[in-house]
Write a protein that holds these residues in place. Structure first.
Motif, PDB file in Angstrom:
ATOM      1  N   VAL A 151      -2.995  19.386  14.475  1.00 24.42           N
ATOM      2  CA  VAL A 151      -2.409  18.326  13.645  1.00 24.42           C
ATOM      3  C   VAL A 151      -1.220  17.752  14.408  1.00 24.42           C
ATOM      4  O   VAL A 151      -0.301  18.478  14.779  1.00 24.42           O
ATOM      5  CB  VAL A 151      -1.983  18.867  12.269  1.00 24.42           C
ATOM      6  N   VAL A 152      -1.263  16.454  14.674  1.00 27.27           N
ATOM      7  CA  VAL A 152      -0.206  15.789  15.437  1.00 27.27           C
ATOM      8  C   VAL A 152       0.952  15.423  14.524  1.00 27.27           C
ATOM      9  O   VAL A 152       2.115  15.654  14.836  1.00 27.27           O
ATOM     10  CB  VAL A 152      -0.763  14.530  16.141  1.00 27.27           C
ATOM     11  N   GLN A 153       0.612  14.856  13.360  1.00 27.93           N
ATOM     12  CA  GLN A 153       1.654  14.451  12.416  1.00 27.93           C
ATOM     13  C   GLN A 153       1.021  14.185  11.053  1.00 27.93           C
ATOM     14  O   GLN A 153      -0.153  13.823  10.959  1.00 27.93           O
ATOM     15  CB  GLN A 153       2.354  13.177  12.914  1.00 27.93           C
ATOM     16  N   VAL A 154       1.807  14.369  10.004  1.00 28.27           N
ATOM     17  CA  VAL A 154       1.372  14.014   8.649  1.00 28.27           C
ATOM     18  C   VAL A 154       2.319  12.935   8.133  1.00 28.27           C
ATOM     19  O   VAL A 154       3.532  13.138   8.072  1.00 28.27           O
ATOM     20  CB  VAL A 154       1.370  15.225   7.700  1.00 28.27           C
ATOM     21  N   PHE A 155       1.764  11.776   7.812  1.00 30.45           N
ATOM     22  CA  PHE A 155       2.557  10.657   7.292  1.00 30.45           C
ATOM     23  C   PHE A 155       2.357  10.559   5.783  1.00 30.45           C
ATOM     24  O   PHE A 155       1.273  10.856   5.277  1.00 30.45           O
ATOM     25  CB  PHE A 155       2.108   9.328   7.919  1.00 30.45           C
ATOM     26  N   ASN A 156       3.374  10.114   5.082  1.00 36.28           N
ATOM     27  CA  ASN A 156       3.238   9.741   3.674  1.00 36.28           C
ATOM     28  C   ASN A 156       3.315   8.220   3.613  1.00 36.28           C
ATOM     29  O   ASN A 156       4.377   7.648   3.849  1.00 36.28           O
ATOM     30  CB  ASN A 156       4.335  10.385   2.830  1.00 36.28           C
ATOM     31  N   VAL A 157       2.184   7.591   3.363  1.00 35.67           N
ATOM     32  CA  VAL A 157       2.103   6.132   3.403  1.00 35.67           C
ATOM     33  C   VAL A 157       2.217   5.583   1.983  1.00 35.67           C
ATOM     34  O   VAL A 157       1.397   5.888   1.117  1.00 35.67           O
ATOM     35  CB  VAL A 157       0.780   5.666   4.058  1.00 35.67           C
ATOM     36  N   ALA A 158       3.235   4.775   1.770  1.00 34.04           N
ATOM     37  CA  ALA A 158       3.487   4.213   0.437  1.00 34.04           C
ATOM     38  C   ALA A 158       2.876   2.812   0.341  1.00 34.04           C
ATOM     39  O   ALA A 158       2.771   2.107   1.342  1.00 34.04           O
ATOM     40  CB  ALA A 158       4.990   4.138   0.177  1.00 34.04           C
ATOM     41  N   PRO A 159       2.479   2.400  -0.858  1.00 32.53           N
ATOM     42  CA  PRO A 159       1.979   1.033  -1.041  1.00 32.53           C
ATOM     43  C   PRO A 159       3.059   0.007  -0.702  1.00 32.53           C
ATOM     44  O   PRO A 159       4.243   0.225  -0.981  1.00 32.53           O
ATOM     45  CB  PRO A 159       1.631   0.977  -2.531  1.00 32.53           C
ATOM     46  N   ALA A 160       2.642  -1.089  -0.083  1.00 33.24           N
ATOM     47  CA  ALA A 160       3.563  -2.191   0.212  1.00 33.24           C
ATOM     48  C   ALA A 160       2.817  -3.495   0.001  1.00 33.24           C
ATOM     49  O   ALA A 160       1.593  -3.546   0.089  1.00 33.24           O
ATOM     50  CB  ALA A 160       4.074  -2.101   1.645  1.00 33.24           C
ATOM     51  N   SER A 161       3.552  -4.554  -0.296  1.00 30.21           N
ATOM     52  CA  SER A 161       2.912  -5.850  -0.505  1.00 30.21           C
ATOM     53  C   SER A 161       3.818  -6.960   0.000  1.00 30.21           C
ATOM     54  O   SER A 161       5.033  -6.931  -0.178  1.00 30.21           O
ATOM     55  CB  SER A 161       2.613  -6.068  -1.987  1.00 30.21           C
ATOM     56  N   GLU A 162       3.184  -7.927   0.677  1.00 29.72           N
ATOM     57  CA  GLU A 162       3.916  -9.108   1.131  1.00 29.72           C
ATOM     58  C   GLU A 162       3.632 -10.309   0.236  1.00 29.72           C
ATOM     59  O   GLU A 162       4.196 -11.373   0.422  1.00 29.72           O
ATOM     60  CB  GLU A 162       3.532  -9.428   2.585  1.00 29.72           C
ATOM     61  N   ASP A 191      -0.498   4.273  20.464  1.00 28.07           N
ATOM     62  CA  ASP A 191       0.435   3.139  20.587  1.00 28.07           C
ATOM     63  C   ASP A 191      -0.069   1.872  19.913  1.00 28.07           C
ATOM     64  O   ASP A 191       0.731   1.023  19.512  1.00 28.07           O
ATOM     65  CB  ASP A 191       0.719   2.839  22.064  1.00 28.07           C
ATOM     66  N   THR A 192      -1.391   1.720  19.816  1.00 25.17           N
ATOM     67  CA  THR A 192      -1.959   0.466  19.310  1.00 25.17           C
ATOM     68  C   THR A 192      -2.729   0.650  18.001  1.00 25.17           C
ATOM     69  O   THR A 192      -2.431   0.016  16.996  1.00 25.17           O
ATOM     70  CB  THR A 192      -2.898  -0.157  20.368  1.00 25.17           C
ATOM     71  N   LEU A 193      -3.724   1.549  18.026  1.00 26.64           N
ATOM     72  CA  LEU A 193      -4.566   1.718  16.828  1.00 26.64           C
ATOM     73  C   LEU A 193      -3.804   2.300  15.649  1.00 26.64           C
ATOM     74  O   LEU A 193      -3.845   1.760  14.546  1.00 26.64           O
ATOM     75  CB  LEU A 193      -5.751   2.649  17.138  1.00 26.64           C
ATOM     76  N   LEU A 194      -3.100   3.404  15.903  1.00 27.38           N
ATOM     77  CA  LEU A 194      -2.462   4.124  14.802  1.00 27.38           C
ATOM     78  C   LEU A 194      -1.460   3.254  14.031  1.00 27.38           C
ATOM     79  O   LEU A 194      -1.525   3.199  12.794  1.00 27.38           O
ATOM     80  CB  LEU A 194      -1.806   5.406  15.321  1.00 27.38           C
ATOM     81  N   PRO A 195      -0.536   2.531  14.723  1.00 28.36           N
ATOM     82  CA  PRO A 195       0.392   1.673  13.965  1.00 28.36           C
ATOM     83  C   PRO A 195      -0.332   0.616  13.131  1.00 28.36           C
ATOM     84  O   PRO A 195       0.072   0.315  11.996  1.00 28.36           O
ATOM     85  CB  PRO A 195       1.251   1.019  15.051  1.00 28.36           C
ATOM     86  N   LYS A 196      -1.428   0.075  13.691  1.00 23.43           N
ATOM     87  CA  LYS A 196      -2.170  -0.963  12.973  1.00 23.43           C
ATOM     88  C   LYS A 196      -2.884  -0.384  11.746  1.00 23.43           C
ATOM     89  O   LYS A 196      -2.907  -0.981  10.669  1.00 23.43           O
ATOM     90  CB  LYS A 196      -3.184  -1.607  13.927  1.00 23.43           C
ATOM     91  N   LEU A 197      -3.474   0.798  11.920  1.00 23.68           N
ATOM     92  CA  LEU A 197      -4.162   1.452  10.804  1.00 23.68           C
ATOM     93  C   LEU A 197      -3.174   1.831   9.698  1.00 23.68           C
ATOM     94  O   LEU A 197      -3.458   1.662   8.513  1.00 23.68           O
ATOM     95  CB  LEU A 197      -4.904   2.705  11.299  1.00 23.68           C
ATOM     96  N   LYS A 198      -1.993   2.324  10.083  1.00 17.01           N
ATOM     97  CA  LYS A 198      -0.979   2.703   9.081  1.00 17.01           C
ATOM     98  C   LYS A 198      -0.458   1.485   8.318  1.00 17.01           C
ATOM     99  O   LYS A 198      -0.328   1.515   7.088  1.00 17.01           O
ATOM    100  CB  LYS A 198       0.199   3.389   9.790  1.00 17.01           C
ATOM    101  N   HIS A 199      -0.168   0.411   9.049  1.00 14.55           N
ATOM    102  CA  HIS A 199       0.378  -0.789   8.400  1.00 14.55           C
ATOM    103  C   HIS A 199      -0.642  -1.388   7.416  1.00 14.55           C
ATOM    104  O   HIS A 199      -0.304  -1.708   6.270  1.00 14.55           O
ATOM    105  CB  HIS A 199       0.760  -1.826   9.464  1.00 14.55           C
ATOM    106  N   SER A 200      -1.894  -1.511   7.864  1.00 14.11           N
ATOM    107  CA  SER A 200      -2.925  -2.092   6.989  1.00 14.11           C
ATOM    108  C   SER A 200      -3.238  -1.162   5.814  1.00 14.11           C
ATOM    109  O   SER A 200      -3.578  -1.626   4.718  1.00 14.11           O
ATOM    110  CB  SER A 200      -4.205  -2.406   7.783  1.00 14.11           C
ATOM    111  N   LEU A 201      -3.115   0.161   6.015  1.00 13.23           N
ATOM    112  CA  LEU A 201      -3.304   1.112   4.915  1.00 13.23           C
ATOM    113  C   LEU A 201      -2.243   0.882   3.838  1.00 13.23           C
ATOM    114  O   LEU A 201      -2.551   0.852   2.642  1.00 13.23           O
ATOM    115  CB  LEU A 201      -3.231   2.547   5.436  1.00 13.23           C
ATOM    116  N   SER A 202      -1.004   0.703   4.265  1.00 12.09           N
ATOM    117  CA  SER A 202       0.078   0.458   3.320  1.00 12.09           C
ATOM    118  C   SER A 202      -0.180  -0.808   2.505  1.00 12.09           C
ATOM    119  O   SER A 202       0.018  -0.836   1.287  1.00 12.09           O
ATOM    120  CB  SER A 202       1.404   0.350   4.085  1.00 12.09           C
ATOM    121  N   LEU A 203      -0.677  -1.851   3.182  1.00 14.29           N
ATOM    122  CA  LEU A 203      -0.987  -3.113   2.486  1.00 14.29           C
ATOM    123  C   LEU A 203      -2.178  -2.939   1.535  1.00 14.29           C
ATOM    124  O   LEU A 203      -2.184  -3.495   0.431  1.00 14.29           O
ATOM    125  CB  LEU A 203      -1.278  -4.218   3.504  1.00 14.29           C
ATOM    126  N   ALA A 204      -3.202  -2.187   1.972  1.00 15.37           N
ATOM    127  CA  ALA A 204      -4.362  -1.943   1.098  1.00 15.37           C
ATOM    128  C   ALA A 204      -3.930  -1.177  -0.155  1.00 15.37           C
ATOM    129  O   ALA A 204      -4.366  -1.473  -1.271  1.00 15.37           O
ATOM    130  CB  ALA A 204      -5.442  -1.168   1.848  1.00 15.37           C
TER     131      ALA A 204
END
Length: 451
Positions: free
Chosen positions: A9-20, A62-75
């Motif tokens: 396990v590299v890291q565990v993030f807690n991703v909260a909902p966000a909306s623009e 560096d590329t995929l993970l930040p994008k997946l996390k950001h879009s997850l928060s928006l979803a």
């Protein structure tokens, strides 16, 4: 046998909902409907999506993970109840979903040295080989998380997305709509969803419970280990030893051949349904009964029926939550084993689905009893999960369609799982049994189509 797997396990993030685009509620609660309550203590649904990504590890982080996390928060900004908790307070006559602004979804990021090409191929594999790719919900007697996610990198080969969802909150349509929404926001680098993907939350307007099914199902759950047992701990269904997974494909041409075969054997029955679903389930059921050498007197297929569009008032396709009814197709095992077993299975399935004309909720007062008490008769019961209409192979996050999609949780339930195919041609069927049965099934499946 595959080599032992090491996963870190590299890291565990807690991703909260966000909306623009819209303001999120600071807190909200959704009461479960009778459609949800039916599934209260059933094990979570687990899916794994495998994606090819033959690139160096730094590119993933560096590329995929930040994008997946950001879009997850928006979803999650659209599907915010998924970050909440399921509870059953003493002051409430039914369980509720509670969401507060501080809530989030657990996203585990891991690395595995398992053979990606082996796991993502369509060959038979040991069921336990993919268990390390599945995240877990946090469930106690008092509350349960609703969604957990895991991204697992197979360096220089690919990655998987494991999703575990609570069945009392999400049916297959809603859970796959969430993944579709996440993939859309990631692929399009967008912050807003098209209207058809935005979840519909108005429950009171569309779920009419004139027959008090919610109260009946709650009462049945309270009595389980009761009296007044409000525990949210799900059934602990074990995966049998020697469990082997398989994925089998029926192309459009295969389905057309099965249709013509059934028509050639039919003796004047004008009520046959020859849909892709019926033909597919009939064929794999006959192959399975023969492969397992089923000794039970009868064979029962438990069918999930999407009730969206079948009840008044009409329910939007994007309704959030469970909206699934049940139908049972029962047939004598010896008739399935006979030469025209496929026709017999098609007739049983057609008869079961024909009763939808009497109303999708016909027999609903018995659904919880059947689930909790089962059948007294000598019957082999097999569930049918998933649907090709969920289009799981359409979930492209921007790096291509999945190479393979597995419903991992069927290794506990023994159900068939139906989905679309990566090629877009036909239907994929997954199921799990012991190795001997799976090898016999594979042989019967292929030879039956050739003959």
């Amino acid at each position: 046998l595959s080599a032992p797997t090491n996963m870190k396990v590299v890291q565990v993030f807690n991703v909260a909902p966000a909306s623009e685009s819209h303001e999120l509620p600071s807190q909200t609660s959704l009461p479960l409907t009778f459609f949800d309550i039916l599934w209260l203590r059933l094990p979570p649904v687990e899916r794994i999506f495998f994606y090819e990504f033959p690139h160096p590890t730094p590119l993933f982080f560096d590329t995929l993970l930040p994008k997946l996390k950001h879009s997850l928060s928006l979803a999650l900004g659209y599907f915010f109840p998924l970050a909440g908790h399921l509870t059953w307070p003493f002051h409430s006559d039914k369980p509720i979903i509670n969401y507060n602004t501080r809530d989030s979804v657990s996203l585990t990021v891991a690395e595995s040295d398992a053979d990606f090409n082996h796991l993502a191929a369509s060959d038979l594999i040991e069921a336990k080989e993919i268990h390390h790719l599945i995240p877990h919900l946090t469930i106690s007697h008092e509350q349960a998380t609703i969604l957990a996610l895991q991204l697992t990198l197979f360096p220089n080969r690919g990655f998987s997305i494991g999703i575990t969802s609570h069945h009392a909150v999400l049916d297959g349509k809603t859970s796959t709509s969430f993944i579709k929404s996440w993939a859309y926001l990631c692929r399009e680098s967008s912050s807003s969803l098209p209207p058809e993907l935005c979840p519909f939350y108005e429950r009171e307007e569309v779920v009419k419970d004139a027959n008090h099914l919610g109260a009946k199902y709650c009462s049945d759950w309270l009595k389980q280990g009761g009296p007044n047992n409000r525990s949210l701990v799900v059934w602990d269904m074990q995966v049998p030893e020697d469990s082997t997974r398989g994925l089998f494909k029926l192309s459009r041409w295969d389905l057309e051949k099965l249709k013509q075969y059934v028509l050639s054997k039919n003796k004047g029955n004008t009520n046959l349904r020859l849909s892709t679903f019926v033909l597919c389930v009939a064929y794999v059921s006959v192959c399975r009964v023969r492969a397992e050498e089923t000794k039970n007197k009868s064979f029962v297929l438990a069918l999930n029926v999407d009730c969206r569009g079948r009840l008044e008032p009409l329910t939007p396709a994007n309704y959030f939550g469970n909206f699934v009814g049940a139908r049972l197709a029962t047939v004598e095992t010896k008739k399935l084993l006979a030469e025209d077993g496929i026709l017999v299975a098609v007739e049983a399935l057609s008869d079961a689905l024909e009763t939808l004309k009497d109303g999708a909720l016909t027999g609903a007062e018995n659904w919880s009893s059947l689930l909790l008490e089962g059948f007294n008769a000598d019957a082999r019961i097999i569930g049918v999960a998933g649907s090709p209409k969920f289009e799981v192979y359409g979930n492209d996050f921007g790096w291509g369609r999945p190479k393979k999609v597995e419903m991992a949780s069927i290794d506990r339930t023994g159900a068939f799982c139906l989905s679309d195919c990566r090629s877009g041609d036909g239907v994929e069927i997954g199921f799990v049994s012991n190795k001997e049965v799976m090898e016999a099934f594979a042989s019967l499946f292929v030879n039956g189509l050739q003959s």
